[in-house]
Design a protein around this motif. Structure first.
Motif, PDB file in Angstrom:
ATOM      1  N   ASP A   1       0.902  -1.361   0.091  1.00 18.12           N
ATOM      2  CA  ASP A   1      -0.057  -0.018  -0.117  1.00 18.12           C
ATOM      3  C   ASP A   1       0.916   1.183   0.060  1.00 18.12           C
ATOM      4  O   ASP A   1       0.685   2.226  -0.672  1.00 18.12           O
ATOM      5  CB  ASP A   1      -1.040  -0.220   1.301  1.00 18.12           C
ATOM      6  N   LYS A   2       1.975   1.033   0.820  1.00 23.40           N
ATOM      7  CA  LYS A   2       2.791   2.446   0.816  1.00 23.40           C
ATOM      8  C   LYS A   2       3.457   2.396  -0.611  1.00 23.40           C
ATOM      9  O   LYS A   2       3.812   3.750  -0.865  1.00 23.40           O
ATOM     10  CB  LYS A   2       3.885   2.053   2.007  1.00 23.40           C
ATOM     11  N   ALA A   3       3.885   1.460  -1.000  1.00 27.54           N
ATOM     12  CA  ALA A   3       4.604   1.260  -2.341  1.00 27.54           C
ATOM     13  C   ALA A   3       3.810   2.160  -3.489  1.00 27.54           C
ATOM     14  O   ALA A   3       4.073   2.722  -4.286  1.00 27.54           O
ATOM     15  CB  ALA A   3       5.127   0.076  -2.658  1.00 27.54           C
ATOM     16  N   ILE A   4       2.346   1.645  -3.288  1.00 24.11           N
ATOM     17  CA  ILE A   4       1.457   2.288  -4.170  1.00 24.11           C
ATOM     18  C   ILE A   4       1.089   3.657  -4.074  1.00 24.11           C
ATOM     19  O   ILE A   4       1.209   4.528  -5.026  1.00 24.11           O
ATOM     20  CB  ILE A   4      -0.042   1.515  -4.125  1.00 24.11           C
ATOM     21  N   ASP A   5       1.134   4.134  -2.621  1.00 21.16           N
ATOM     22  CA  ASP A   5       1.268   5.666  -2.410  1.00 21.16           C
ATOM     23  C   ASP A   5       2.220   6.292  -2.864  1.00 21.16           C
ATOM     24  O   ASP A   5       2.333   7.593  -3.438  1.00 21.16           O
ATOM     25  CB  ASP A   5       0.868   5.861  -0.913  1.00 21.16           C
ATOM     26  N   ARG A   6       3.463   5.710  -2.834  1.00 21.23           N
ATOM     27  CA  ARG A   6       4.775   6.253  -3.423  1.00 21.23           C
ATOM     28  C   ARG A   6       4.563   6.216  -4.822  1.00 21.23           C
ATOM     29  O   ARG A   6       5.142   7.187  -5.770  1.00 21.23           O
ATOM     30  CB  ARG A   6       5.988   5.683  -2.797  1.00 21.23           C
ATOM     31  N   GLY A   7       4.259   5.333  -5.390  1.00 17.49           N
ATOM     32  CA  GLY A   7       4.098   5.434  -6.858  1.00 17.49           C
ATOM     33  C   GLY A   7       3.228   6.324  -7.405  1.00 17.49           C
ATOM     34  O   GLY A   7       3.541   7.119  -8.412  1.00 17.49           O
ATOM     35  N   GLU A   8       2.097   6.572  -6.636  1.00 11.26           N
ATOM     36  CA  GLU A   8       1.035   7.922  -7.051  1.00 11.26           C
ATOM     37  C   GLU A   8       1.838   8.985  -6.926  1.00 11.26           C
ATOM     38  O   GLU A   8       1.571   9.736  -7.890  1.00 11.26           O
ATOM     39  CB  GLU A   8      -0.232   7.826  -6.014  1.00 11.26           C
ATOM     40  N   ASN A   9       2.726   9.223  -5.887  1.00  9.13           N
ATOM     41  CA  ASN A   9       3.429  10.265  -5.884  1.00  9.13           C
ATOM     42  C   ASN A   9       4.651  10.567  -6.812  1.00  9.13           C
ATOM     43  O   ASN A   9       4.629  11.642  -7.371  1.00  9.13           O
ATOM     44  CB  ASN A   9       4.014  10.422  -4.278  1.00  9.13           C
ATOM     45  N   LEU A  10       5.305   9.369  -7.136  1.00 13.58           N
ATOM     46  CA  LEU A  10       6.104   9.252  -8.220  1.00 13.58           C
ATOM     47  C   LEU A  10       5.501   9.808  -9.584  1.00 13.58           C
ATOM     48  O   LEU A  10       6.083  10.408 -10.400  1.00 13.58           O
ATOM     49  CB  LEU A  10       6.759   8.123  -8.321  1.00 13.58           C
ATOM     50  N   THR A  11       4.339   9.304  -9.779  1.00 11.47           N
ATOM     51  CA  THR A  11       3.690   9.659 -10.839  1.00 11.47           C
ATOM     52  C   THR A  11       3.342  11.128 -11.045  1.00 11.47           C
ATOM     53  O   THR A  11       3.557  11.919 -12.071  1.00 11.47           O
ATOM     54  CB  THR A  11       2.332   8.922 -11.016  1.00 11.47           C
ATOM     55  N   VAL A  12       3.046  11.885  -9.949  1.00 11.11           N
ATOM     56  CA  VAL A  12       2.455  13.057  -9.828  1.00 11.11           C
ATOM     57  C   VAL A  12       4.024  13.947 -10.143  1.00 11.11           C
ATOM     58  O   VAL A  12       4.188  14.711 -11.004  1.00 11.11           O
ATOM     59  CB  VAL A  12       2.139  13.713  -8.556  1.00 11.11           C
ATOM     60  N   LEU A  13       4.831  13.280  -9.568  1.00 13.37           N
ATOM     61  CA  LEU A  13       6.470  13.918  -9.588  1.00 13.37           C
ATOM     62  C   LEU A  13       6.870  13.956 -11.129  1.00 13.37           C
ATOM     63  O   LEU A  13       7.594  14.692 -11.696  1.00 13.37           O
ATOM     64  CB  LEU A  13       7.373  13.433  -8.709  1.00 13.37           C
ATOM     65  N   THR A  14       6.435  12.636 -11.602  1.00 14.58           N
ATOM     66  CA  THR A  14       6.973  12.545 -12.933  1.00 14.58           C
ATOM     67  C   THR A  14       6.349  13.491 -14.148  1.00 14.58           C
ATOM     68  O   THR A  14       7.002  13.980 -15.002  1.00 14.58           O
ATOM     69  CB  THR A  14       6.630  11.068 -13.480  1.00 14.58           C
ATOM     70  N   ASP A  15       4.999  13.662 -13.770  1.00 11.13           N
ATOM     71  CA  ASP A  15       4.259  14.412 -14.517  1.00 11.13           C
ATOM     72  C   ASP A  15       4.764  15.988 -14.411  1.00 11.13           C
ATOM     73  O   ASP A  15       5.032  16.322 -15.536  1.00 11.13           O
ATOM     74  CB  ASP A  15       2.888  14.373 -14.220  1.00 11.13           C
ATOM     75  N   LYS A  16       5.299  16.241 -13.277  1.00 13.26           N
ATOM     76  CA  LYS A  16       5.558  17.606 -13.009  1.00 13.26           C
ATOM     77  C   LYS A  16       6.993  17.896 -13.721  1.00 13.26           C
ATOM     78  O   LYS A  16       7.328  18.914 -14.278  1.00 13.26           O
ATOM     79  CB  LYS A  16       5.735  17.897 -11.407  1.00 13.26           C
ATOM     80  N   THR A  17       7.721  16.801 -13.559  1.00 11.06           N
ATOM     81  CA  THR A  17       9.206  16.745 -14.366  1.00 11.06           C
ATOM     82  C   THR A  17       8.957  16.946 -15.512  1.00 11.06           C
ATOM     83  O   THR A  17       9.644  17.817 -16.642  1.00 11.06           O
ATOM     84  CB  THR A  17       9.999  15.577 -13.883  1.00 11.06           C
ATOM     85  N   GLU A  18       8.179  16.263 -16.311  1.00 12.15           N
ATOM     86  CA  GLU A  18       7.768  16.189 -17.736  1.00 12.15           C
ATOM     87  C   GLU A  18       7.331  17.529 -18.072  1.00 12.15           C
ATOM     88  O   GLU A  18       7.611  18.208 -19.374  1.00 12.15           O
ATOM     89  CB  GLU A  18       6.956  15.022 -18.409  1.00 12.15           C
ATOM     90  N   ASN A  19       6.438  18.302 -17.403  1.00 12.78           N
ATOM     91  CA  ASN A  19       5.993  19.493 -17.781  1.00 12.78           C
ATOM     92  C   ASN A  19       7.216  20.716 -17.564  1.00 12.78           C
ATOM     93  O   ASN A  19       7.455  21.489 -18.663  1.00 12.78           O
ATOM     94  CB  ASN A  19       4.916  20.019 -16.711  1.00 12.78           C
TER      95      ASN A  19
END
Length: 222
Positions: free
Chosen positions: A151-169
Protein backbone atom coordinates in the motif's frame (compact mmCIF):
# COMPACT_ATOMS: atom_id res chain seq x y z
CA UNK A 1 -2.80 -31.93 28.79
CA UNK A 2 -5.39 -34.62 29.57
CA UNK A 3 -8.73 -35.54 28.09
CA UNK A 4 -10.43 -33.67 30.95
CA UNK A 5 -9.31 -30.38 29.33
CA UNK A 6 -12.45 -30.61 27.17
CA UNK A 7 -15.64 -30.87 29.21
CA UNK A 8 -18.59 -30.63 26.83
CA UNK A 9 -19.34 -29.97 23.17
CA UNK A 10 -22.37 -29.56 20.91
CA UNK A 11 -23.46 -28.61 17.41
CA UNK A 12 -26.64 -26.55 17.00
CA UNK A 13 -28.77 -25.26 14.15
CA UNK A 14 -29.92 -21.88 15.33
CA UNK A 15 -30.75 -22.51 18.99
CA UNK A 16 -31.59 -26.20 18.50
CA UNK A 17 -28.85 -28.55 19.67
CA UNK A 18 -28.52 -31.39 17.13
CA UNK A 19 -25.66 -33.32 18.72
CA UNK A 20 -23.78 -33.10 22.00
CA UNK A 21 -21.09 -35.02 23.83
CA UNK A 22 -19.67 -35.11 27.37
CA UNK A 23 -18.22 -37.58 29.83
CA UNK A 24 -18.83 -35.32 32.81
CA UNK A 25 -21.78 -34.39 34.95
CA UNK A 26 -22.57 -30.82 35.91
CA UNK A 27 -24.41 -27.72 34.78
CA UNK A 28 -22.18 -27.13 31.72
CA UNK A 29 -24.92 -28.04 29.20
CA UNK A 30 -27.41 -25.60 30.69
CA UNK A 31 -24.89 -22.74 30.84
CA UNK A 32 -23.78 -23.45 27.28
CA UNK A 33 -27.41 -23.49 26.16
CA UNK A 34 -27.98 -20.10 27.82
CA UNK A 35 -24.94 -18.70 26.02
CA UNK A 36 -26.29 -20.12 22.77
CA UNK A 37 -29.50 -18.16 23.21
CA UNK A 38 -27.50 -14.92 23.44
CA UNK A 39 -25.40 -15.45 20.30
CA UNK A 40 -26.11 -13.19 17.30
CA UNK A 41 -27.99 -15.42 14.87
CA UNK A 42 -26.84 -13.65 11.71
CA UNK A 43 -23.17 -13.32 12.63
CA UNK A 44 -20.34 -15.51 11.34
CA UNK A 45 -17.81 -15.17 14.12
CA UNK A 46 -16.12 -16.64 17.18
CA UNK A 47 -17.10 -15.96 20.78
CA UNK A 48 -15.67 -16.96 24.16
CA UNK A 49 -17.38 -16.61 27.54
CA UNK A 50 -15.67 -17.26 30.88
CA UNK A 51 -17.46 -18.84 33.82
CA UNK A 52 -16.22 -20.60 36.95
CA UNK A 53 -12.69 -21.31 35.64
CA UNK A 54 -14.03 -22.62 32.35
CA UNK A 55 -14.32 -21.14 28.86
CA UNK A 56 -17.39 -21.50 26.67
CA UNK A 57 -16.13 -21.22 23.12
CA UNK A 58 -18.42 -20.76 20.11
CA UNK A 59 -17.85 -20.83 16.37
CA UNK A 60 -20.88 -19.53 14.46
CA UNK A 61 -21.19 -19.97 10.71
CA UNK A 62 -24.10 -20.06 8.24
CA UNK A 63 -26.76 -20.50 10.94
CA UNK A 64 -24.92 -23.28 12.80
CA UNK A 65 -23.16 -22.94 16.15
CA UNK A 66 -20.32 -25.17 17.31
CA UNK A 67 -19.51 -25.08 21.01
CA UNK A 68 -16.89 -26.55 23.32
CA UNK A 69 -16.51 -26.03 27.06
CA UNK A 70 -12.93 -26.28 28.28
CA UNK A 71 -10.87 -25.57 31.38
CA UNK A 72 -9.54 -22.02 31.36
CA UNK A 73 -5.99 -23.42 31.50
CA UNK A 74 -6.48 -24.53 27.90
CA UNK A 75 -5.66 -21.82 25.36
CA UNK A 76 -8.47 -20.32 23.35
CA UNK A 77 -6.60 -21.14 20.13
CA UNK A 78 -6.68 -24.86 20.94
CA UNK A 79 -10.42 -24.74 21.62
CA UNK A 80 -11.03 -22.92 18.34
CA UNK A 81 -8.86 -25.48 16.54
CA UNK A 82 -11.14 -28.20 17.92
CA UNK A 83 -14.26 -26.32 16.79
CA UNK A 84 -12.85 -25.85 13.31
CA UNK A 85 -12.25 -29.60 13.00
CA UNK A 86 -15.76 -30.34 14.25
CA UNK A 87 -17.27 -27.80 11.83
CA UNK A 88 -15.39 -29.22 8.84
CA UNK A 89 -16.39 -32.80 9.69
CA UNK A 90 -20.02 -31.90 10.41
CA UNK A 91 -20.42 -29.97 7.14
CA UNK A 92 -18.79 -32.84 5.23
CA UNK A 93 -21.19 -35.38 6.72
CA UNK A 94 -24.44 -33.43 6.91
CA UNK A 95 -24.05 -30.14 5.04
CA UNK A 96 -26.96 -29.30 2.75
CA UNK A 97 -28.87 -32.43 3.75
CA UNK A 98 -29.60 -34.13 7.04
CA UNK A 99 -28.43 -31.19 9.17
CA UNK A 100 -31.13 -28.89 7.81
CA UNK A 101 -34.00 -31.20 8.82
CA UNK A 102 -32.63 -32.97 11.90
CA UNK A 103 -34.55 -32.57 15.14
CA UNK A 104 -33.11 -31.78 18.57
CA UNK A 105 -30.30 -34.14 19.64
CA UNK A 106 -31.18 -36.60 16.86
CA UNK A 107 -27.53 -36.75 15.77
CA UNK A 108 -26.15 -37.63 19.21
CA UNK A 109 -25.62 -41.30 18.39
CA UNK A 110 -23.91 -40.58 15.07
CA UNK A 111 -21.92 -37.46 15.77
CA UNK A 112 -21.31 -37.68 19.53
CA UNK A 113 -18.53 -40.28 19.12
CA UNK A 114 -17.05 -38.15 16.31
CA UNK A 115 -16.72 -35.17 18.65
CA UNK A 116 -15.00 -37.47 21.16
CA UNK A 117 -12.50 -38.52 18.48
CA UNK A 118 -11.75 -34.90 17.69
CA UNK A 119 -11.24 -34.15 21.39
CA UNK A 120 -8.75 -37.01 21.64
CA UNK A 121 -6.94 -35.88 18.52
CA UNK A 122 -6.58 -32.28 19.74
CA UNK A 123 -5.38 -33.45 23.16
CA UNK A 124 -2.83 -35.84 21.65
CA UNK A 125 -1.50 -33.26 19.17
CA UNK A 126 -1.84 -30.11 21.26
CA UNK A 127 1.87 -29.23 21.06
CA UNK A 128 2.00 -29.59 17.27
CA UNK A 129 -1.25 -27.64 16.89
CA UNK A 130 0.06 -24.79 19.05
CA UNK A 131 3.23 -24.62 16.93
CA UNK A 132 1.11 -24.57 13.79
CA UNK A 133 -1.06 -21.79 15.24
CA UNK A 134 2.06 -19.73 15.99
CA UNK A 135 3.37 -20.27 12.46
CA UNK A 136 0.02 -19.22 11.00
CA UNK A 137 0.03 -16.12 13.21
CA UNK A 138 3.55 -15.26 12.04
CA UNK A 139 2.58 -15.80 8.41
CA UNK A 140 -0.47 -13.61 8.92
CA UNK A 141 1.68 -10.90 10.51
CA UNK A 142 4.18 -11.05 7.64
CA UNK A 143 1.33 -10.93 5.15
CA UNK A 144 -0.12 -7.87 6.87
CA UNK A 145 3.28 -6.16 6.83
CA UNK A 146 3.72 -7.01 3.14
CA UNK A 147 0.28 -5.68 2.29
CA UNK A 148 1.02 -2.51 4.27
CA UNK A 149 4.31 -2.11 2.42
CA UNK A 150 2.54 -2.68 -0.90
CA UNK A 151 0.00 0.00 0.00
CA UNK A 152 2.82 2.37 0.87
CA UNK A 153 4.60 1.49 -2.36
CA UNK A 154 1.40 2.19 -4.27
CA UNK A 155 1.10 5.53 -2.49
CA UNK A 156 4.71 6.30 -3.35
CA UNK A 157 3.99 5.20 -6.89
CA UNK A 158 1.17 7.71 -7.08
CA UNK A 159 3.45 10.43 -5.73
CA UNK A 160 6.15 9.43 -8.19
CA UNK A 161 3.62 9.63 -10.98
CA UNK A 162 2.68 13.14 -9.94
CA UNK A 163 6.36 14.04 -9.65
CA UNK A 164 7.06 12.49 -13.05
CA UNK A 165 4.25 14.51 -14.58
CA UNK A 166 5.59 17.68 -13.03
CA UNK A 167 9.10 16.84 -14.21
CA UNK A 168 7.81 16.19 -17.70
CA UNK A 169 6.00 19.53 -17.68
CA UNK A 170 9.15 21.29 -16.50
CA UNK A 171 11.17 19.55 -19.19
CA UNK A 172 8.67 20.62 -21.84
CA UNK A 173 8.72 24.16 -20.52
CA UNK A 174 12.52 24.14 -20.51
CA UNK A 175 12.55 22.96 -24.10
CA UNK A 176 10.07 25.69 -25.03
CA UNK A 177 12.16 28.30 -23.24
CA UNK A 178 15.26 27.00 -25.01
CA UNK A 179 13.48 27.21 -28.35
CA UNK A 180 12.26 30.71 -27.61
CA UNK A 181 15.75 31.69 -26.47
CA UNK A 182 17.25 30.38 -29.70
CA UNK A 183 14.69 32.33 -31.71
CA UNK A 184 15.42 35.50 -29.73
CA UNK A 185 19.16 35.05 -30.19
CA UNK A 186 18.70 34.55 -33.90
CA UNK A 187 16.48 37.62 -34.10
CA UNK A 188 19.02 39.68 -32.20
CA UNK A 189 21.81 38.34 -34.41
CA UNK A 190 19.92 39.30 -37.55
CA UNK A 191 19.14 42.73 -36.11
CA UNK A 192 22.78 43.19 -35.17
CA UNK A 193 23.92 42.13 -38.61
CA UNK A 194 21.36 44.47 -40.18
CA UNK A 195 22.70 47.37 -38.14
CA UNK A 196 26.27 46.44 -39.05
CA UNK A 197 25.37 46.24 -42.73
CA UNK A 198 23.61 49.60 -42.57
CA UNK A 199 26.63 51.18 -40.86
CA UNK A 200 28.93 49.54 -43.38
CA UNK A 201 26.77 50.82 -46.19
CA UNK A 202 26.82 54.34 -44.79
CA UNK A 203 30.60 54.17 -44.42
CA UNK A 204 30.97 52.95 -47.97
CA UNK A 205 28.70 55.75 -49.11
CA UNK A 206 30.82 58.33 -47.28
CA UNK A 207 33.99 56.88 -48.79
CA UNK A 208 32.41 57.01 -52.21
CA UNK A 209 31.32 60.61 -51.71
CA UNK A 210 34.79 61.60 -50.46
CA UNK A 211 36.44 59.81 -53.33
CA UNK A 212 34.20 61.52 -55.85
CA UNK A 213 34.83 64.89 -54.21
CA UNK A 214 38.58 64.36 -54.29
CA UNK A 215 38.51 63.23 -57.87
CA UNK A 216 36.54 66.33 -58.97
CA UNK A 217 38.82 68.66 -56.97
CA UNK A 218 41.98 67.29 -58.49
CA UNK A 219 40.41 66.50 -61.85
CA UNK A 220 41.11 62.79 -61.69
CA UNK A 221 41.78 61.71 -65.28
CA UNK A 222 43.96 59.12 -66.89
Amino acid sequence: MGQESFIYSFVARGTMILAEYTEFTGNFPSIAAQCLQKLPSSSNSKFTYNCDHHTFNFLVEDGYAYCVVAKDSLSKQISIAFLERVRADFKKRYGGGKASTAIAKSLNKEFGPVMKEHMNYIVDHAEEIEKLIKVKAQVSEVKSIMLENIDKAIDRGENLTVLTDKTENLRSQAQEYKKQGTQVRRKLWYQNMKIKLVVLGILLLFVLIIWISVCHGFNCTD
